[in-house]
Design a protein around this motif. Structure first.
Motif, PDB file in Angstrom:
ATOM      1  N   UNK A  33     -12.618  -2.748 -17.891  1.00 32.56           N
ATOM      2  CA  UNK A  33     -11.855  -3.098 -16.464  1.00 32.56           C
ATOM      3  C   UNK A  33     -10.172  -3.062 -16.938  1.00 32.56           C
ATOM      4  N   UNK A  34     -10.137  -3.359 -18.146  1.00 36.17           N
ATOM      5  CA  UNK A  34      -8.486  -3.412 -18.798  1.00 36.17           C
ATOM      6  C   UNK A  34      -8.079  -2.039 -19.012  1.00 36.17           C
ATOM      7  N   UNK A  35      -8.948  -1.218 -19.800  1.00 38.78           N
ATOM      8  CA  UNK A  35      -8.852   0.165 -19.789  1.00 38.78           C
ATOM      9  C   UNK A  35      -8.538   0.930 -18.519  1.00 38.78           C
ATOM     10  N   UNK A  36      -9.418   0.750 -17.453  1.00 38.26           N
ATOM     11  CA  UNK A  36      -9.250   1.457 -16.274  1.00 38.26           C
ATOM     12  C   UNK A  36      -8.067   0.913 -15.362  1.00 38.26           C
ATOM     13  N   UNK A  37      -7.594  -0.535 -15.781  1.00 35.38           N
ATOM     14  CA  UNK A  37      -6.547  -0.941 -15.063  1.00 35.38           C
ATOM     15  C   UNK A  37      -5.424  -0.171 -15.486  1.00 35.38           C
ATOM     16  N   UNK A  38      -5.157  -0.065 -16.963  1.00 35.19           N
ATOM     17  CA  UNK A  38      -4.022   0.659 -17.657  1.00 35.19           C
ATOM     18  C   UNK A  38      -4.107   2.163 -17.039  1.00 35.19           C
ATOM     19  N   UNK A  39      -5.262   2.805 -16.852  1.00 33.71           N
ATOM     20  CA  UNK A  39      -5.085   4.030 -16.382  1.00 33.71           C
ATOM     21  C   UNK A  39      -4.651   4.100 -14.905  1.00 33.71           C
ATOM     22  N   UNK A  40      -5.009   3.079 -14.050  1.00 39.34           N
ATOM     23  CA  UNK A  40      -4.631   3.217 -12.860  1.00 39.34           C
ATOM     24  C   UNK A  40      -3.110   2.890 -12.782  1.00 39.34           C
ATOM     25  N   UNK A  41      -2.401   1.984 -13.472  1.00 41.26           N
ATOM     26  CA  UNK A  41      -0.963   1.632 -13.570  1.00 41.26           C
ATOM     27  C   UNK A  41      -0.299   3.207 -14.119  1.00 41.26           C
ATOM     28  N   UNK A  42      -0.783   3.749 -14.911  1.00 37.82           N
ATOM     29  CA  UNK A  42      -0.174   5.165 -15.430  1.00 37.82           C
ATOM     30  C   UNK A  42      -0.268   6.104 -14.154  1.00 37.82           C
ATOM     31  N   UNK A  44      -0.287   5.497 -11.178  1.00 35.80           N
ATOM     32  CA  UNK A  44       0.395   5.021  -9.949  1.00 35.80           C
ATOM     33  C   UNK A  44       1.976   5.523 -10.359  1.00 35.80           C
ATOM     34  N   UNK A  45       2.309   5.333 -11.707  1.00 38.19           N
ATOM     35  CA  UNK A  45       3.532   5.501 -11.884  1.00 38.19           C
ATOM     36  C   UNK A  45       3.815   7.072 -11.890  1.00 38.19           C
ATOM     37  N   UNK A  46       2.804   7.920 -12.046  1.00 39.98           N
ATOM     38  CA  UNK A  46       2.895   9.300 -12.044  1.00 39.98           C
ATOM     39  C   UNK A  46       2.993   9.682 -10.534  1.00 39.98           C
ATOM     40  N   UNK A  47       2.325   8.954  -9.796  1.00 39.53           N
ATOM     41  CA  UNK A  47       2.292   9.203  -8.389  1.00 39.53           C
ATOM     42  C   UNK A  47       3.883   8.974  -7.868  1.00 39.53           C
TER      43      UNK A  47
END
Length: 94
Positions: A33-42, A44-47
């Motif tokens: 979950x924490x790994x996927x949350x970090x990927x999601x944040x990255x 969102x930043x790129x978006x």
């Protein structure tokens, strides 16, 4: 009485083993979950960066469509075009 204690001990070991297995499962799940949350944040930043670039490009496109002086400036800078009576001096950087 010994049989009762033995059965209780076996039940307790099974219960503790199950608890450890479930705990390990939840630790792995939390890590995922924490790994996927970090990927999601990255992502969102790129978006948001891509959206900002898109807005800038839309502004440039709109200026290219509506502002003739901007078009002329872009053509001069990017393509090196000049008017018939102009001379362009280019300096090489050392």
């Amino acid at each position: 009485m010994n049989l009762r204690r033995f059965a209780f001990l076996i039940f307790l070991l099974i219960f503790a083993g199950s608890g450890v297995a479930v705990g390990i499962f939840f630790i792995d799940t939390r890590d995922e979950y924490l790994r996927l949350k970090a990927i999601q944040n990255e992502n969102l930043r790129r978006l948001s960066e891509a959206q900002a670039r898109l807005q800038e490009q839309e502004k440039v496109l709109e200026r290219l469509r509506t502002d003739p002086s901007y078009v002329e400036r872009v053509i001069r800078l990017k393509l090196g075009y000049t008017k018939p009576d102009e001379q362009v001096f280019r300096f090489l950087e050392p």
